[in-house]
Design a protein around this motif. Structure first.
Motif, mmCIF file in Angstrom:
data_model
loop_
_atom_site.group_PDB
_atom_site.id
_atom_site.type_symbol
_atom_site.label_atom_id
_atom_site.label_comp_id
_atom_site.label_asym_id
_atom_site.label_seq_id
_atom_site.Cartn_x
_atom_site.Cartn_y
_atom_site.Cartn_z
ATOM 1 N N GLN A 197 -16.169 -16.700 32.043
ATOM 2 C CA GLN A 197 -16.238 -17.935 31.506
ATOM 3 C C GLN A 197 -15.394 -17.981 29.889
ATOM 4 O OE1 GLN A 197 -17.677 -20.761 32.592
ATOM 5 N NE2 GLN A 197 -18.293 -19.161 34.418
ATOM 6 N N CYS A 198 -14.934 -18.994 29.643
ATOM 7 C CA CYS A 198 -14.004 -18.928 28.425
ATOM 8 C C CYS A 198 -14.786 -18.576 27.370
ATOM 9 C CB CYS A 198 -13.186 -20.223 28.520
ATOM 10 S SG CYS A 198 -11.774 -20.272 29.534
ATOM 11 N N CYS A 199 -16.008 -19.371 27.493
ATOM 12 C CA CYS A 199 -16.789 -19.220 26.218
ATOM 13 C C CYS A 199 -17.255 -17.671 25.815
ATOM 14 C CB CYS A 199 -18.068 -20.177 26.154
ATOM 15 S SG CYS A 199 -19.051 -19.688 27.831
ATOM 16 N N SER A 200 -17.158 -16.927 26.832
ATOM 17 C CA SER A 200 -17.576 -15.502 26.597
ATOM 18 C C SER A 200 -16.486 -14.705 26.254
ATOM 19 C CB SER A 200 -18.290 -15.108 28.037
ATOM 20 O OG SER A 200 -17.297 -14.921 29.053
ATOM 21 N N ARG A 201 -15.344 -15.053 26.097
ATOM 22 C CA ARG A 201 -14.356 -13.942 25.708
ATOM 23 C C ARG A 201 -13.845 -14.195 24.370
ATOM 24 N NH1 ARG A 201 -9.097 -17.186 26.151
ATOM 25 N NH2 ARG A 201 -9.643 -19.304 26.409
ATOM 26 N N GLU A 202 -12.963 -13.520 24.006
ATOM 27 C CA GLU A 202 -12.647 -13.133 22.584
ATOM 28 C C GLU A 202 -12.406 -14.661 21.895
ATOM 29 O OE1 GLU A 202 -12.056 -9.294 24.364
ATOM 30 O OE2 GLU A 202 -11.771 -11.510 24.778
ATOM 31 N N GLU A 203 -12.775 -14.821 20.754
ATOM 32 C CA GLU A 203 -12.434 -16.071 20.005
ATOM 33 C C GLU A 203 -10.965 -16.293 19.952
ATOM 34 O OE1 GLU A 203 -14.620 -16.215 16.545
ATOM 35 O OE2 GLU A 203 -16.656 -16.342 17.344
ATOM 36 N N LYS A 204 -10.192 -15.218 19.505
ATOM 37 C CA LYS A 204 -8.824 -15.540 19.477
ATOM 38 C C LYS A 204 -7.999 -15.769 20.490
ATOM 39 C CE LYS A 204 -7.831 -10.434 20.367
ATOM 40 N NZ LYS A 204 -7.246 -9.079 19.905
ATOM 41 N N MET A 205 -8.742 -15.673 21.877
ATOM 42 C CA MET A 205 -7.904 -16.132 22.914
ATOM 43 C C MET A 205 -8.525 -17.377 23.247
ATOM 44 S SD MET A 205 -8.046 -12.755 25.194
ATOM 45 C CE MET A 205 -7.583 -13.627 26.623
ATOM 46 N N GLN A 206 -9.504 -17.983 22.890
ATOM 47 C CA GLN A 206 -10.099 -19.313 23.276
ATOM 48 C C GLN A 206 -8.991 -20.471 23.215
ATOM 49 O OE1 GLN A 206 -13.834 -19.953 21.841
ATOM 50 N NE2 GLN A 206 -14.883 -18.224 22.693
ATOM 51 N N PRO A 207 -8.319 -20.546 22.156
ATOM 52 C CA PRO A 207 -7.266 -21.837 22.136
ATOM 53 C C PRO A 207 -6.235 -21.864 23.158
ATOM 54 C CG PRO A 207 -7.808 -20.716 19.749
ATOM 55 C CD PRO A 207 -8.205 -19.783 20.945
ATOM 56 N N SER A 208 -5.978 -20.672 23.414
ATOM 57 C CA SER A 208 -4.705 -20.429 24.498
ATOM 58 C C SER A 208 -4.831 -21.236 25.743
ATOM 59 C CB SER A 208 -4.475 -18.869 24.967
ATOM 60 O OG SER A 208 -5.713 -18.578 25.605
ATOM 61 N N THR A 209 -6.117 -21.779 26.382
ATOM 62 C CA THR A 209 -6.084 -22.589 27.456
ATOM 63 C C THR A 209 -7.217 -23.298 27.259
ATOM 64 O OG1 THR A 209 -6.355 -22.211 29.763
ATOM 65 C CG2 THR A 209 -7.618 -20.726 28.740
ATOM 66 N N GLU A 210 -7.586 -24.314 28.367
ATOM 67 C CA GLU A 210 -8.384 -25.499 28.113
ATOM 68 C C GLU A 210 -9.363 -25.148 29.464
ATOM 69 O OE1 GLU A 210 -6.747 -29.430 27.735
ATOM 70 O OE2 GLU A 210 -6.406 -29.068 26.052
ATOM 71 N N GLU A 211 -8.817 -24.205 30.449
ATOM 72 C CA GLU A 211 -9.646 -23.823 31.434
ATOM 73 C C GLU A 211 -11.085 -23.384 31.032
ATOM 74 O OE1 GLU A 211 -8.548 -24.274 34.740
ATOM 75 O OE2 GLU A 211 -6.641 -24.836 34.133
ATOM 76 N N THR A 212 -11.972 -23.721 31.978
ATOM 77 C CA THR A 212 -13.445 -23.130 31.809
ATOM 78 C C THR A 212 -13.598 -21.679 32.238
ATOM 79 O OG1 THR A 212 -14.081 -24.122 33.940
ATOM 80 C CG2 THR A 212 -14.389 -25.547 32.000
ATOM 81 N N GLU A 213 -12.954 -21.256 33.314
ATOM 82 C CA GLU A 213 -12.959 -19.860 33.692
ATOM 83 C C GLU A 213 -11.547 -19.352 33.576
ATOM 84 O OE1 GLU A 213 -16.314 -19.788 37.065
ATOM 85 O OE2 GLU A 213 -14.446 -20.388 37.525
ATOM 86 N N ILE A 214 -11.357 -17.908 33.382
ATOM 87 C CA ILE A 214 -10.272 -17.537 33.553
ATOM 88 C C ILE A 214 -10.562 -16.081 34.470
ATOM 89 C CG2 ILE A 214 -9.265 -17.801 31.424
ATOM 90 C CD1 ILE A 214 -10.444 -15.445 29.929
ATOM 91 N N PHE A 215 -9.637 -15.578 34.948
ATOM 92 C CA PHE A 215 -9.558 -14.384 36.180
ATOM 93 C C PHE A 215 -8.784 -13.121 35.410
ATOM 94 C CE2 PHE A 215 -9.413 -19.007 37.534
ATOM 95 C CZ PHE A 215 -10.722 -18.862 38.465
ATOM 96 N N TYR A 216 -9.237 -11.974 36.057
ATOM 97 C CA TYR A 216 -8.758 -10.734 35.823
ATOM 98 C C TYR A 216 -8.932 -9.697 37.199
ATOM 99 C CZ TYR A 216 -13.880 -9.508 35.836
ATOM 100 O OH TYR A 216 -15.007 -9.171 36.031
ATOM 101 N N HIS A 217 -7.847 -8.867 37.345
ATOM 102 C CA HIS A 217 -7.946 -7.753 38.428
ATOM 103 C C HIS A 217 -8.995 -6.786 38.159
ATOM 104 C CE1 HIS A 217 -6.214 -4.324 40.467
ATOM 105 N NE2 HIS A 217 -6.811 -4.951 41.391
ATOM 106 N N ARG A 218 -10.207 -6.527 39.013
ATOM 107 C CA ARG A 218 -10.997 -5.901 38.598
ATOM 108 C C ARG A 218 -10.823 -4.307 39.130
ATOM 109 N NH1 ARG A 218 -14.964 -3.164 41.729
ATOM 110 N NH2 ARG A 218 -14.475 -4.080 43.727
ATOM 111 N N GLY A 219 -9.709 -4.092 39.906
ATOM 112 C CA GLY A 219 -9.398 -2.856 40.332
ATOM 113 C C GLY A 219 -10.427 -2.261 41.476
ATOM 114 N N VAL A 220 -10.103 -0.967 42.279
ATOM 115 C CA VAL A 220 -10.970 -0.808 43.391
ATOM 116 C C VAL A 220 -11.830 0.250 42.619
ATOM 117 C CG1 VAL A 220 -10.860 0.326 45.464
ATOM 118 C CG2 VAL A 220 -9.222 -1.038 44.949
#
Length: 300
Positions: free
Chosen positions: A277-300
């Motif tokens: 969730q966007c609210c759980s990520r670093e504060e410095k990154m929050q203004p970079s998008t208005e999306e409620t969710e962001i995604f990442y590659h977990r790896g195997v």
């Protein structure tokens, strides 16, 4: 869904994917780049489906580099199943205890590092030192229960069987944390739903490592425990009394079968594309998008 991920991993873990040639991979990548229907992996075109399968099984999604053959996901079971069997054998000497553990955790450390998230920058020396530390510490933890058994001669059959399983689970969880610790420190790339990179997040990196460690503990805990339980009851049968040599054949077969079932299950527990969730990520990154969710590659 979990079922769809499981079905996909059963295809990607096909041992023949280890031997896919570079030329075949390049042709598949070219097809995916030039065909207008290639953006849909569920396309009805058989060529597109096969190209996606080859690409996912052999190319790292972060760096787009080819994964070395022995460290492709399809090579995981052929390398790990015999090693798990050897690492759980009763100790007969120092060499019989240390050598399987060294091979086991050397391969596991390299596999975790190569197939983890690679969206961050890291110096080769820094990565090499981290991997060396992961191998040494994991090997030390893996040999502890065998040395305890050799020194104190444990007599309780359940303690003798369960103690190595407990240490195996702990060592593999620790190995994931150590071999991929840079992801938690430097952060990994996070994206919006369109795939645009928004920055690097240590929260996402920590979550990716934690989920992978959990899946490894489930994999190796189950793969080591079930053969031990089967052999305990098998030793009480008349067939074993007449054919004592059959015990190791049964245990090896049970280990291979259990791991063969558990590897796709373990890889499928968590999705490869995680979300936070966007609210759980670093504060410095929050203004970079208005999306409620962001995604990442977990790896195997």
């Amino acid at each position: 869904s979990f079922i769809r991920r499981l079905l996909q991993w059963t295809e990607l873990l096909d041992p023949t994917n280890v031997f896919i040639s570079v030329e075949s991979i390049e042709n598949s990548r070219q097809l995916l780049c030039t065909n207008k229907d290639a953006s849909n992996p569920a396309s009805g075109d058989q060529r597109i489906q096969e190209a996606w399968k080859r690409s996912l099984a052999t190319v790292h999604p972060d760096s787009s580099n080819l994964i070395p053959k022995v460290f492709r996901p399809a090579a995981f079971l052929p390398f790990m199943a015999p090693t798990v069997f050897l690492s759980m054998m009763p100790p007969k000497g120092i060499k019989s205890v240390i050598l399987p553990q060294v091979f086991f955790y050397t391969y596991m450390t390299a596999f975790n590092s190569i197939n983890g998230n690679r969206s961050y920058t890291c110096k080769p020396v820094e990565r090499s030192l981290l991997m060396a530390g992961a191998v040494v510490s994991s090997t030390f933890l893996g040999v502890v229960p065998h040395f305890i058994q050799m020194k104190y001669g444990l007599t309780n059959p359940w303690i003798k069987r369960l103690l190595p399983v407990v240490f195996l689970v702990q060592a593999n969880g620790m190995n994931v944390y150590m071999s991929r610790n840079i992801e938690s420190i430097k952060g990994i790339a996070v994206m919006d739903k369109e795939g645009n990179v928004l920055g690097h997040s240590t929260i996402a990196g920590t979550k990716a490592v934690r989920e992978t460690a959990a899946s490894r503990t489930v994999l190796f805990g189950t793969s080591a425990l079930i053969p031990e339980v089967f052999t305990y009851f098998f030793k009480r049968t008349q067939f074993f009394l007449k054919n004592p040599g059959s015990l190791w054949i049964l245990k090896l077969s049970c280990t291979v079968l259990t791991m063969g079932l558990m590897v796709p299950v373990s890889f499928s527990i968590f999705p490869q594309i995680g979300r936070i969730q966007c609210c759980s990520r670093e504060e410095k990154m929050q203004p970079s998008t208005e999306e409620t969710e962001i995604f990442y590659h977990r790896g195997v």
